[in-house]
Enzyme design. Structure first.
Site, PDB file in Angstrom:
ATOM      1  N   GLU A 187     -51.620  36.093 -44.395  1.00  0.00           N
ATOM      2  CA  GLU A 187     -52.345  37.235 -43.835  1.00  0.00           C
ATOM      3  C   GLU A 187     -52.819  38.119 -44.977  1.00  0.00           C
ATOM      4  O   GLU A 187     -52.079  38.339 -45.942  1.00  0.00           O
ATOM      5  CB  GLU A 187     -51.460  38.119 -42.928  1.00  0.00           C
ATOM      6  CG  GLU A 187     -51.065  37.563 -41.591  1.00  0.00           C
ATOM      7  CD  GLU A 187     -50.249  38.584 -40.788  1.00  0.00           C
ATOM      8  OE1 GLU A 187     -50.228  39.778 -41.182  1.00  0.00           O
ATOM      9  OE2 GLU A 187     -49.636  38.180 -39.793  1.00  0.00           O
ATOM     10  N   GLU A 201     -58.090  43.911 -31.746  1.00  0.00           N
ATOM     11  CA  GLU A 201     -57.213  43.626 -30.608  1.00  0.00           C
ATOM     12  C   GLU A 201     -56.764  44.955 -29.988  1.00  0.00           C
ATOM     13  O   GLU A 201     -56.029  45.713 -30.617  1.00  0.00           O
ATOM     14  CB  GLU A 201     -56.022  42.784 -31.056  1.00  0.00           C
ATOM     15  CG  GLU A 201     -56.422  41.434 -31.648  1.00  0.00           C
ATOM     16  CD  GLU A 201     -55.248  40.698 -32.275  1.00  0.00           C
ATOM     17  OE1 GLU A 201     -54.306  40.348 -31.532  1.00  0.00           O
ATOM     18  OE2 GLU A 201     -55.262  40.492 -33.502  1.00  0.00           O
ATOM     19  N   LYS A 212     -52.704  46.104 -29.318  1.00  0.00           N
ATOM     20  CA  LYS A 212     -51.690  46.192 -30.369  1.00  0.00           C
ATOM     21  C   LYS A 212     -51.112  47.597 -30.389  1.00  0.00           C
ATOM     22  O   LYS A 212     -51.123  48.311 -29.405  1.00  0.00           O
ATOM     23  CB  LYS A 212     -52.293  45.782 -31.713  1.00  0.00           C
ATOM     24  CG  LYS A 212     -52.729  44.311 -31.742  1.00  0.00           C
ATOM     25  CD  LYS A 212     -52.899  43.782 -33.129  1.00  0.00           C
ATOM     26  CE  LYS A 212     -51.551  43.531 -33.777  1.00  0.00           C
ATOM     27  NZ  LYS A 212     -51.674  42.892 -35.097  1.00  0.00           N
ATOM     28  N   GLU A 239     -53.930  49.407 -36.459  1.00  0.00           N
ATOM     29  CA  GLU A 239     -53.497  48.068 -36.038  1.00  0.00           C
ATOM     30  C   GLU A 239     -54.512  47.399 -35.110  1.00  0.00           C
ATOM     31  O   GLU A 239     -54.577  46.176 -35.048  1.00  0.00           O
ATOM     32  CB  GLU A 239     -52.140  48.153 -35.334  1.00  0.00           C
ATOM     33  CG  GLU A 239     -50.971  48.380 -36.271  1.00  0.00           C
ATOM     34  CD  GLU A 239     -50.714  47.181 -37.170  1.00  0.00           C
ATOM     35  OE1 GLU A 239     -50.893  46.033 -36.715  1.00  0.00           O
ATOM     36  OE2 GLU A 239     -50.340  47.404 -38.333  1.00  0.00           O
TER      37      GLU A 239
END
Length: 365
Positions: free
Chosen positions: A285, A337, A340, A345
């Protein structure tokens, strides 16, 4: 923001080099034995090292594309690697026949059962790997993501790795699919990078032994963004690959012009101290958010675009400690997203949920 679309690849350079050699040799009137022997030695051993760029496919959103649409987007954008954080059957089905290289995680909720019960590990591997392995390109199984020594699941990581490894071996897949775990940068300490060490040798040294004995890489989540936020003395250009001068002079004579290299080489130094000097690192990541607010005002679209583009262009070079060894790297993440933790985030995506790119990136590097 760097535009990499017109940059020649290492493969193209190698092809041109081989063409020139062949042309020169063919233009000769005759070949000597020495020339033929030299050509026989050079051409088979010539290798091109290119960084493979992947993107992490998180699914913590209620507005994301269907799995098939996601796979189609990977293919159309030339993204050849993917990380999935749990074995979604629809996504695995959509990956069939694509040859997209996959990191598949064992989710946190399964770690204890797979660590305590070899039969459970066998069933997990049969259901989520063996059932698809004929035409899905599994590369690594990540047994846990960012599990720290004090976490409740820490004692399950190594036994689960061993049980998954044994299950893969029983299925004749152990040579093709490597077992590892994904760690975060705070598992190491030390400065400069050559002084890197694992903060818990009792936790990490047995994992390092497992990786060495099974020829597996260490998966590492590397985030200059979070290191920049946590250390007020770090300059933004050092975190974004835009610093013109080295800001860290290592005591081994190595110079660091960016924070990413310093973080990776600290991890390499820790591996060497733990008995794994030749274990490769896969960056599982790395990313930068485009919004959400933070203490230093760094989460902006411009900074994120700069980071992702420069990261893709940089990892083919390796690090000062491993110069010339390209780093297989996975950008975090494919989409913003919305389910999250909120704030930054939710804003790490390189695409919006409507599949439109947020930045001009060339994933082929």
């Amino acid at each position: 923001m760097a535009n990499l679309s017109n940059r020649p690849t290492a493969a193209a350079a190698a092809t041109a080099w081989l063409f020139i050699v062949a042309t020169l040799l063919l233009s000769c009137q005759r070949f000597t034995v020495a020339t033929l022997l030299l050509l026989a030695m050079i051409l088979p051993s010539f290798r091109v090292t290119e960084a493979q760029i992947g993107v992490c496919y998180g699914r913590n959103g209620n507005n994301l594309p269907s799995p098939q649409d996601v796979i189609n987007l990977y293919k159309s954008r030339g993204i050849t690697r993917m990380r999935m954080y749990d074995p979604g059957p629809n996504s695995l089905q959509a990956l069939r026949g694509t040859n997209i290289g996959l990191i598949l995680d064992v989710p946190r909720t399964d770690l204890r059962s797979l660590g305590s019960d070899a039969g459970a590990a066998t069933r997990w591997v049969q259901k989520n790997v063996v059932a698809y392995a004929s035409n899905v390109n599994f590369r690594y199984i990540a047994v846990g993501n960012e599990i720290m020594p004090g976490d409740a699941e820490a004692g399950s990581i190594l036994p689960a790795m061993q049980n998954v490894q044994n299950a893969l071996r029983s299925a004749n897949l152990a040579d093709r699919i490597k077992v590892s775990t994904a760690v975060k940068s705070s598992i190491v300490d030390g400065f400069p990078p050559s002084k890197g060490f694992f903060t818990s040798s009792s936790y990490m040294n047995p994992i390092v032994n497992f990786l060495r004995n099974n020829n597996s890489p260490l998966l590492a989540n590397i985030y200059p963004y979070f290191a920049y936020l946590g250390t007020g003395s770090i300059r933004l250009d050092y975190a974004l690959f835009t610093s013109p001068n080295a800001q860290v002079n290592d005591d081994n004579g190595l110079q660091y012009k960016n924070l990413f290299d310093a973080l990776v080489d600290t991890m390499y130094a820790a591996l060497a101290r733990a008995g794994g000097p030749n274990i490769p690192i896969v960056v599982s990541e790395s990313g930068w958010p485009s919004a959400g607010g933070d203490s230093r005002g760094a989460a902006t679209p411009g900074n994120a675009a700069t980071y992702y583009a420069n990261l893709i262009g940089h990892v083919r070079q390796g690090t000062p400690r491993k110069n010339g060894q390209a780093i297989e790297t996975y950008l975090f993440a494919m989409f913003d997203e919305n389910q999250k933790g909120g704030g930054t985030e939710n804003n790490f995506g390189v695409f919006s949920p409507n599949q439109q790119p947020k930045y001009n990136l060339n994933f082929r590097g």
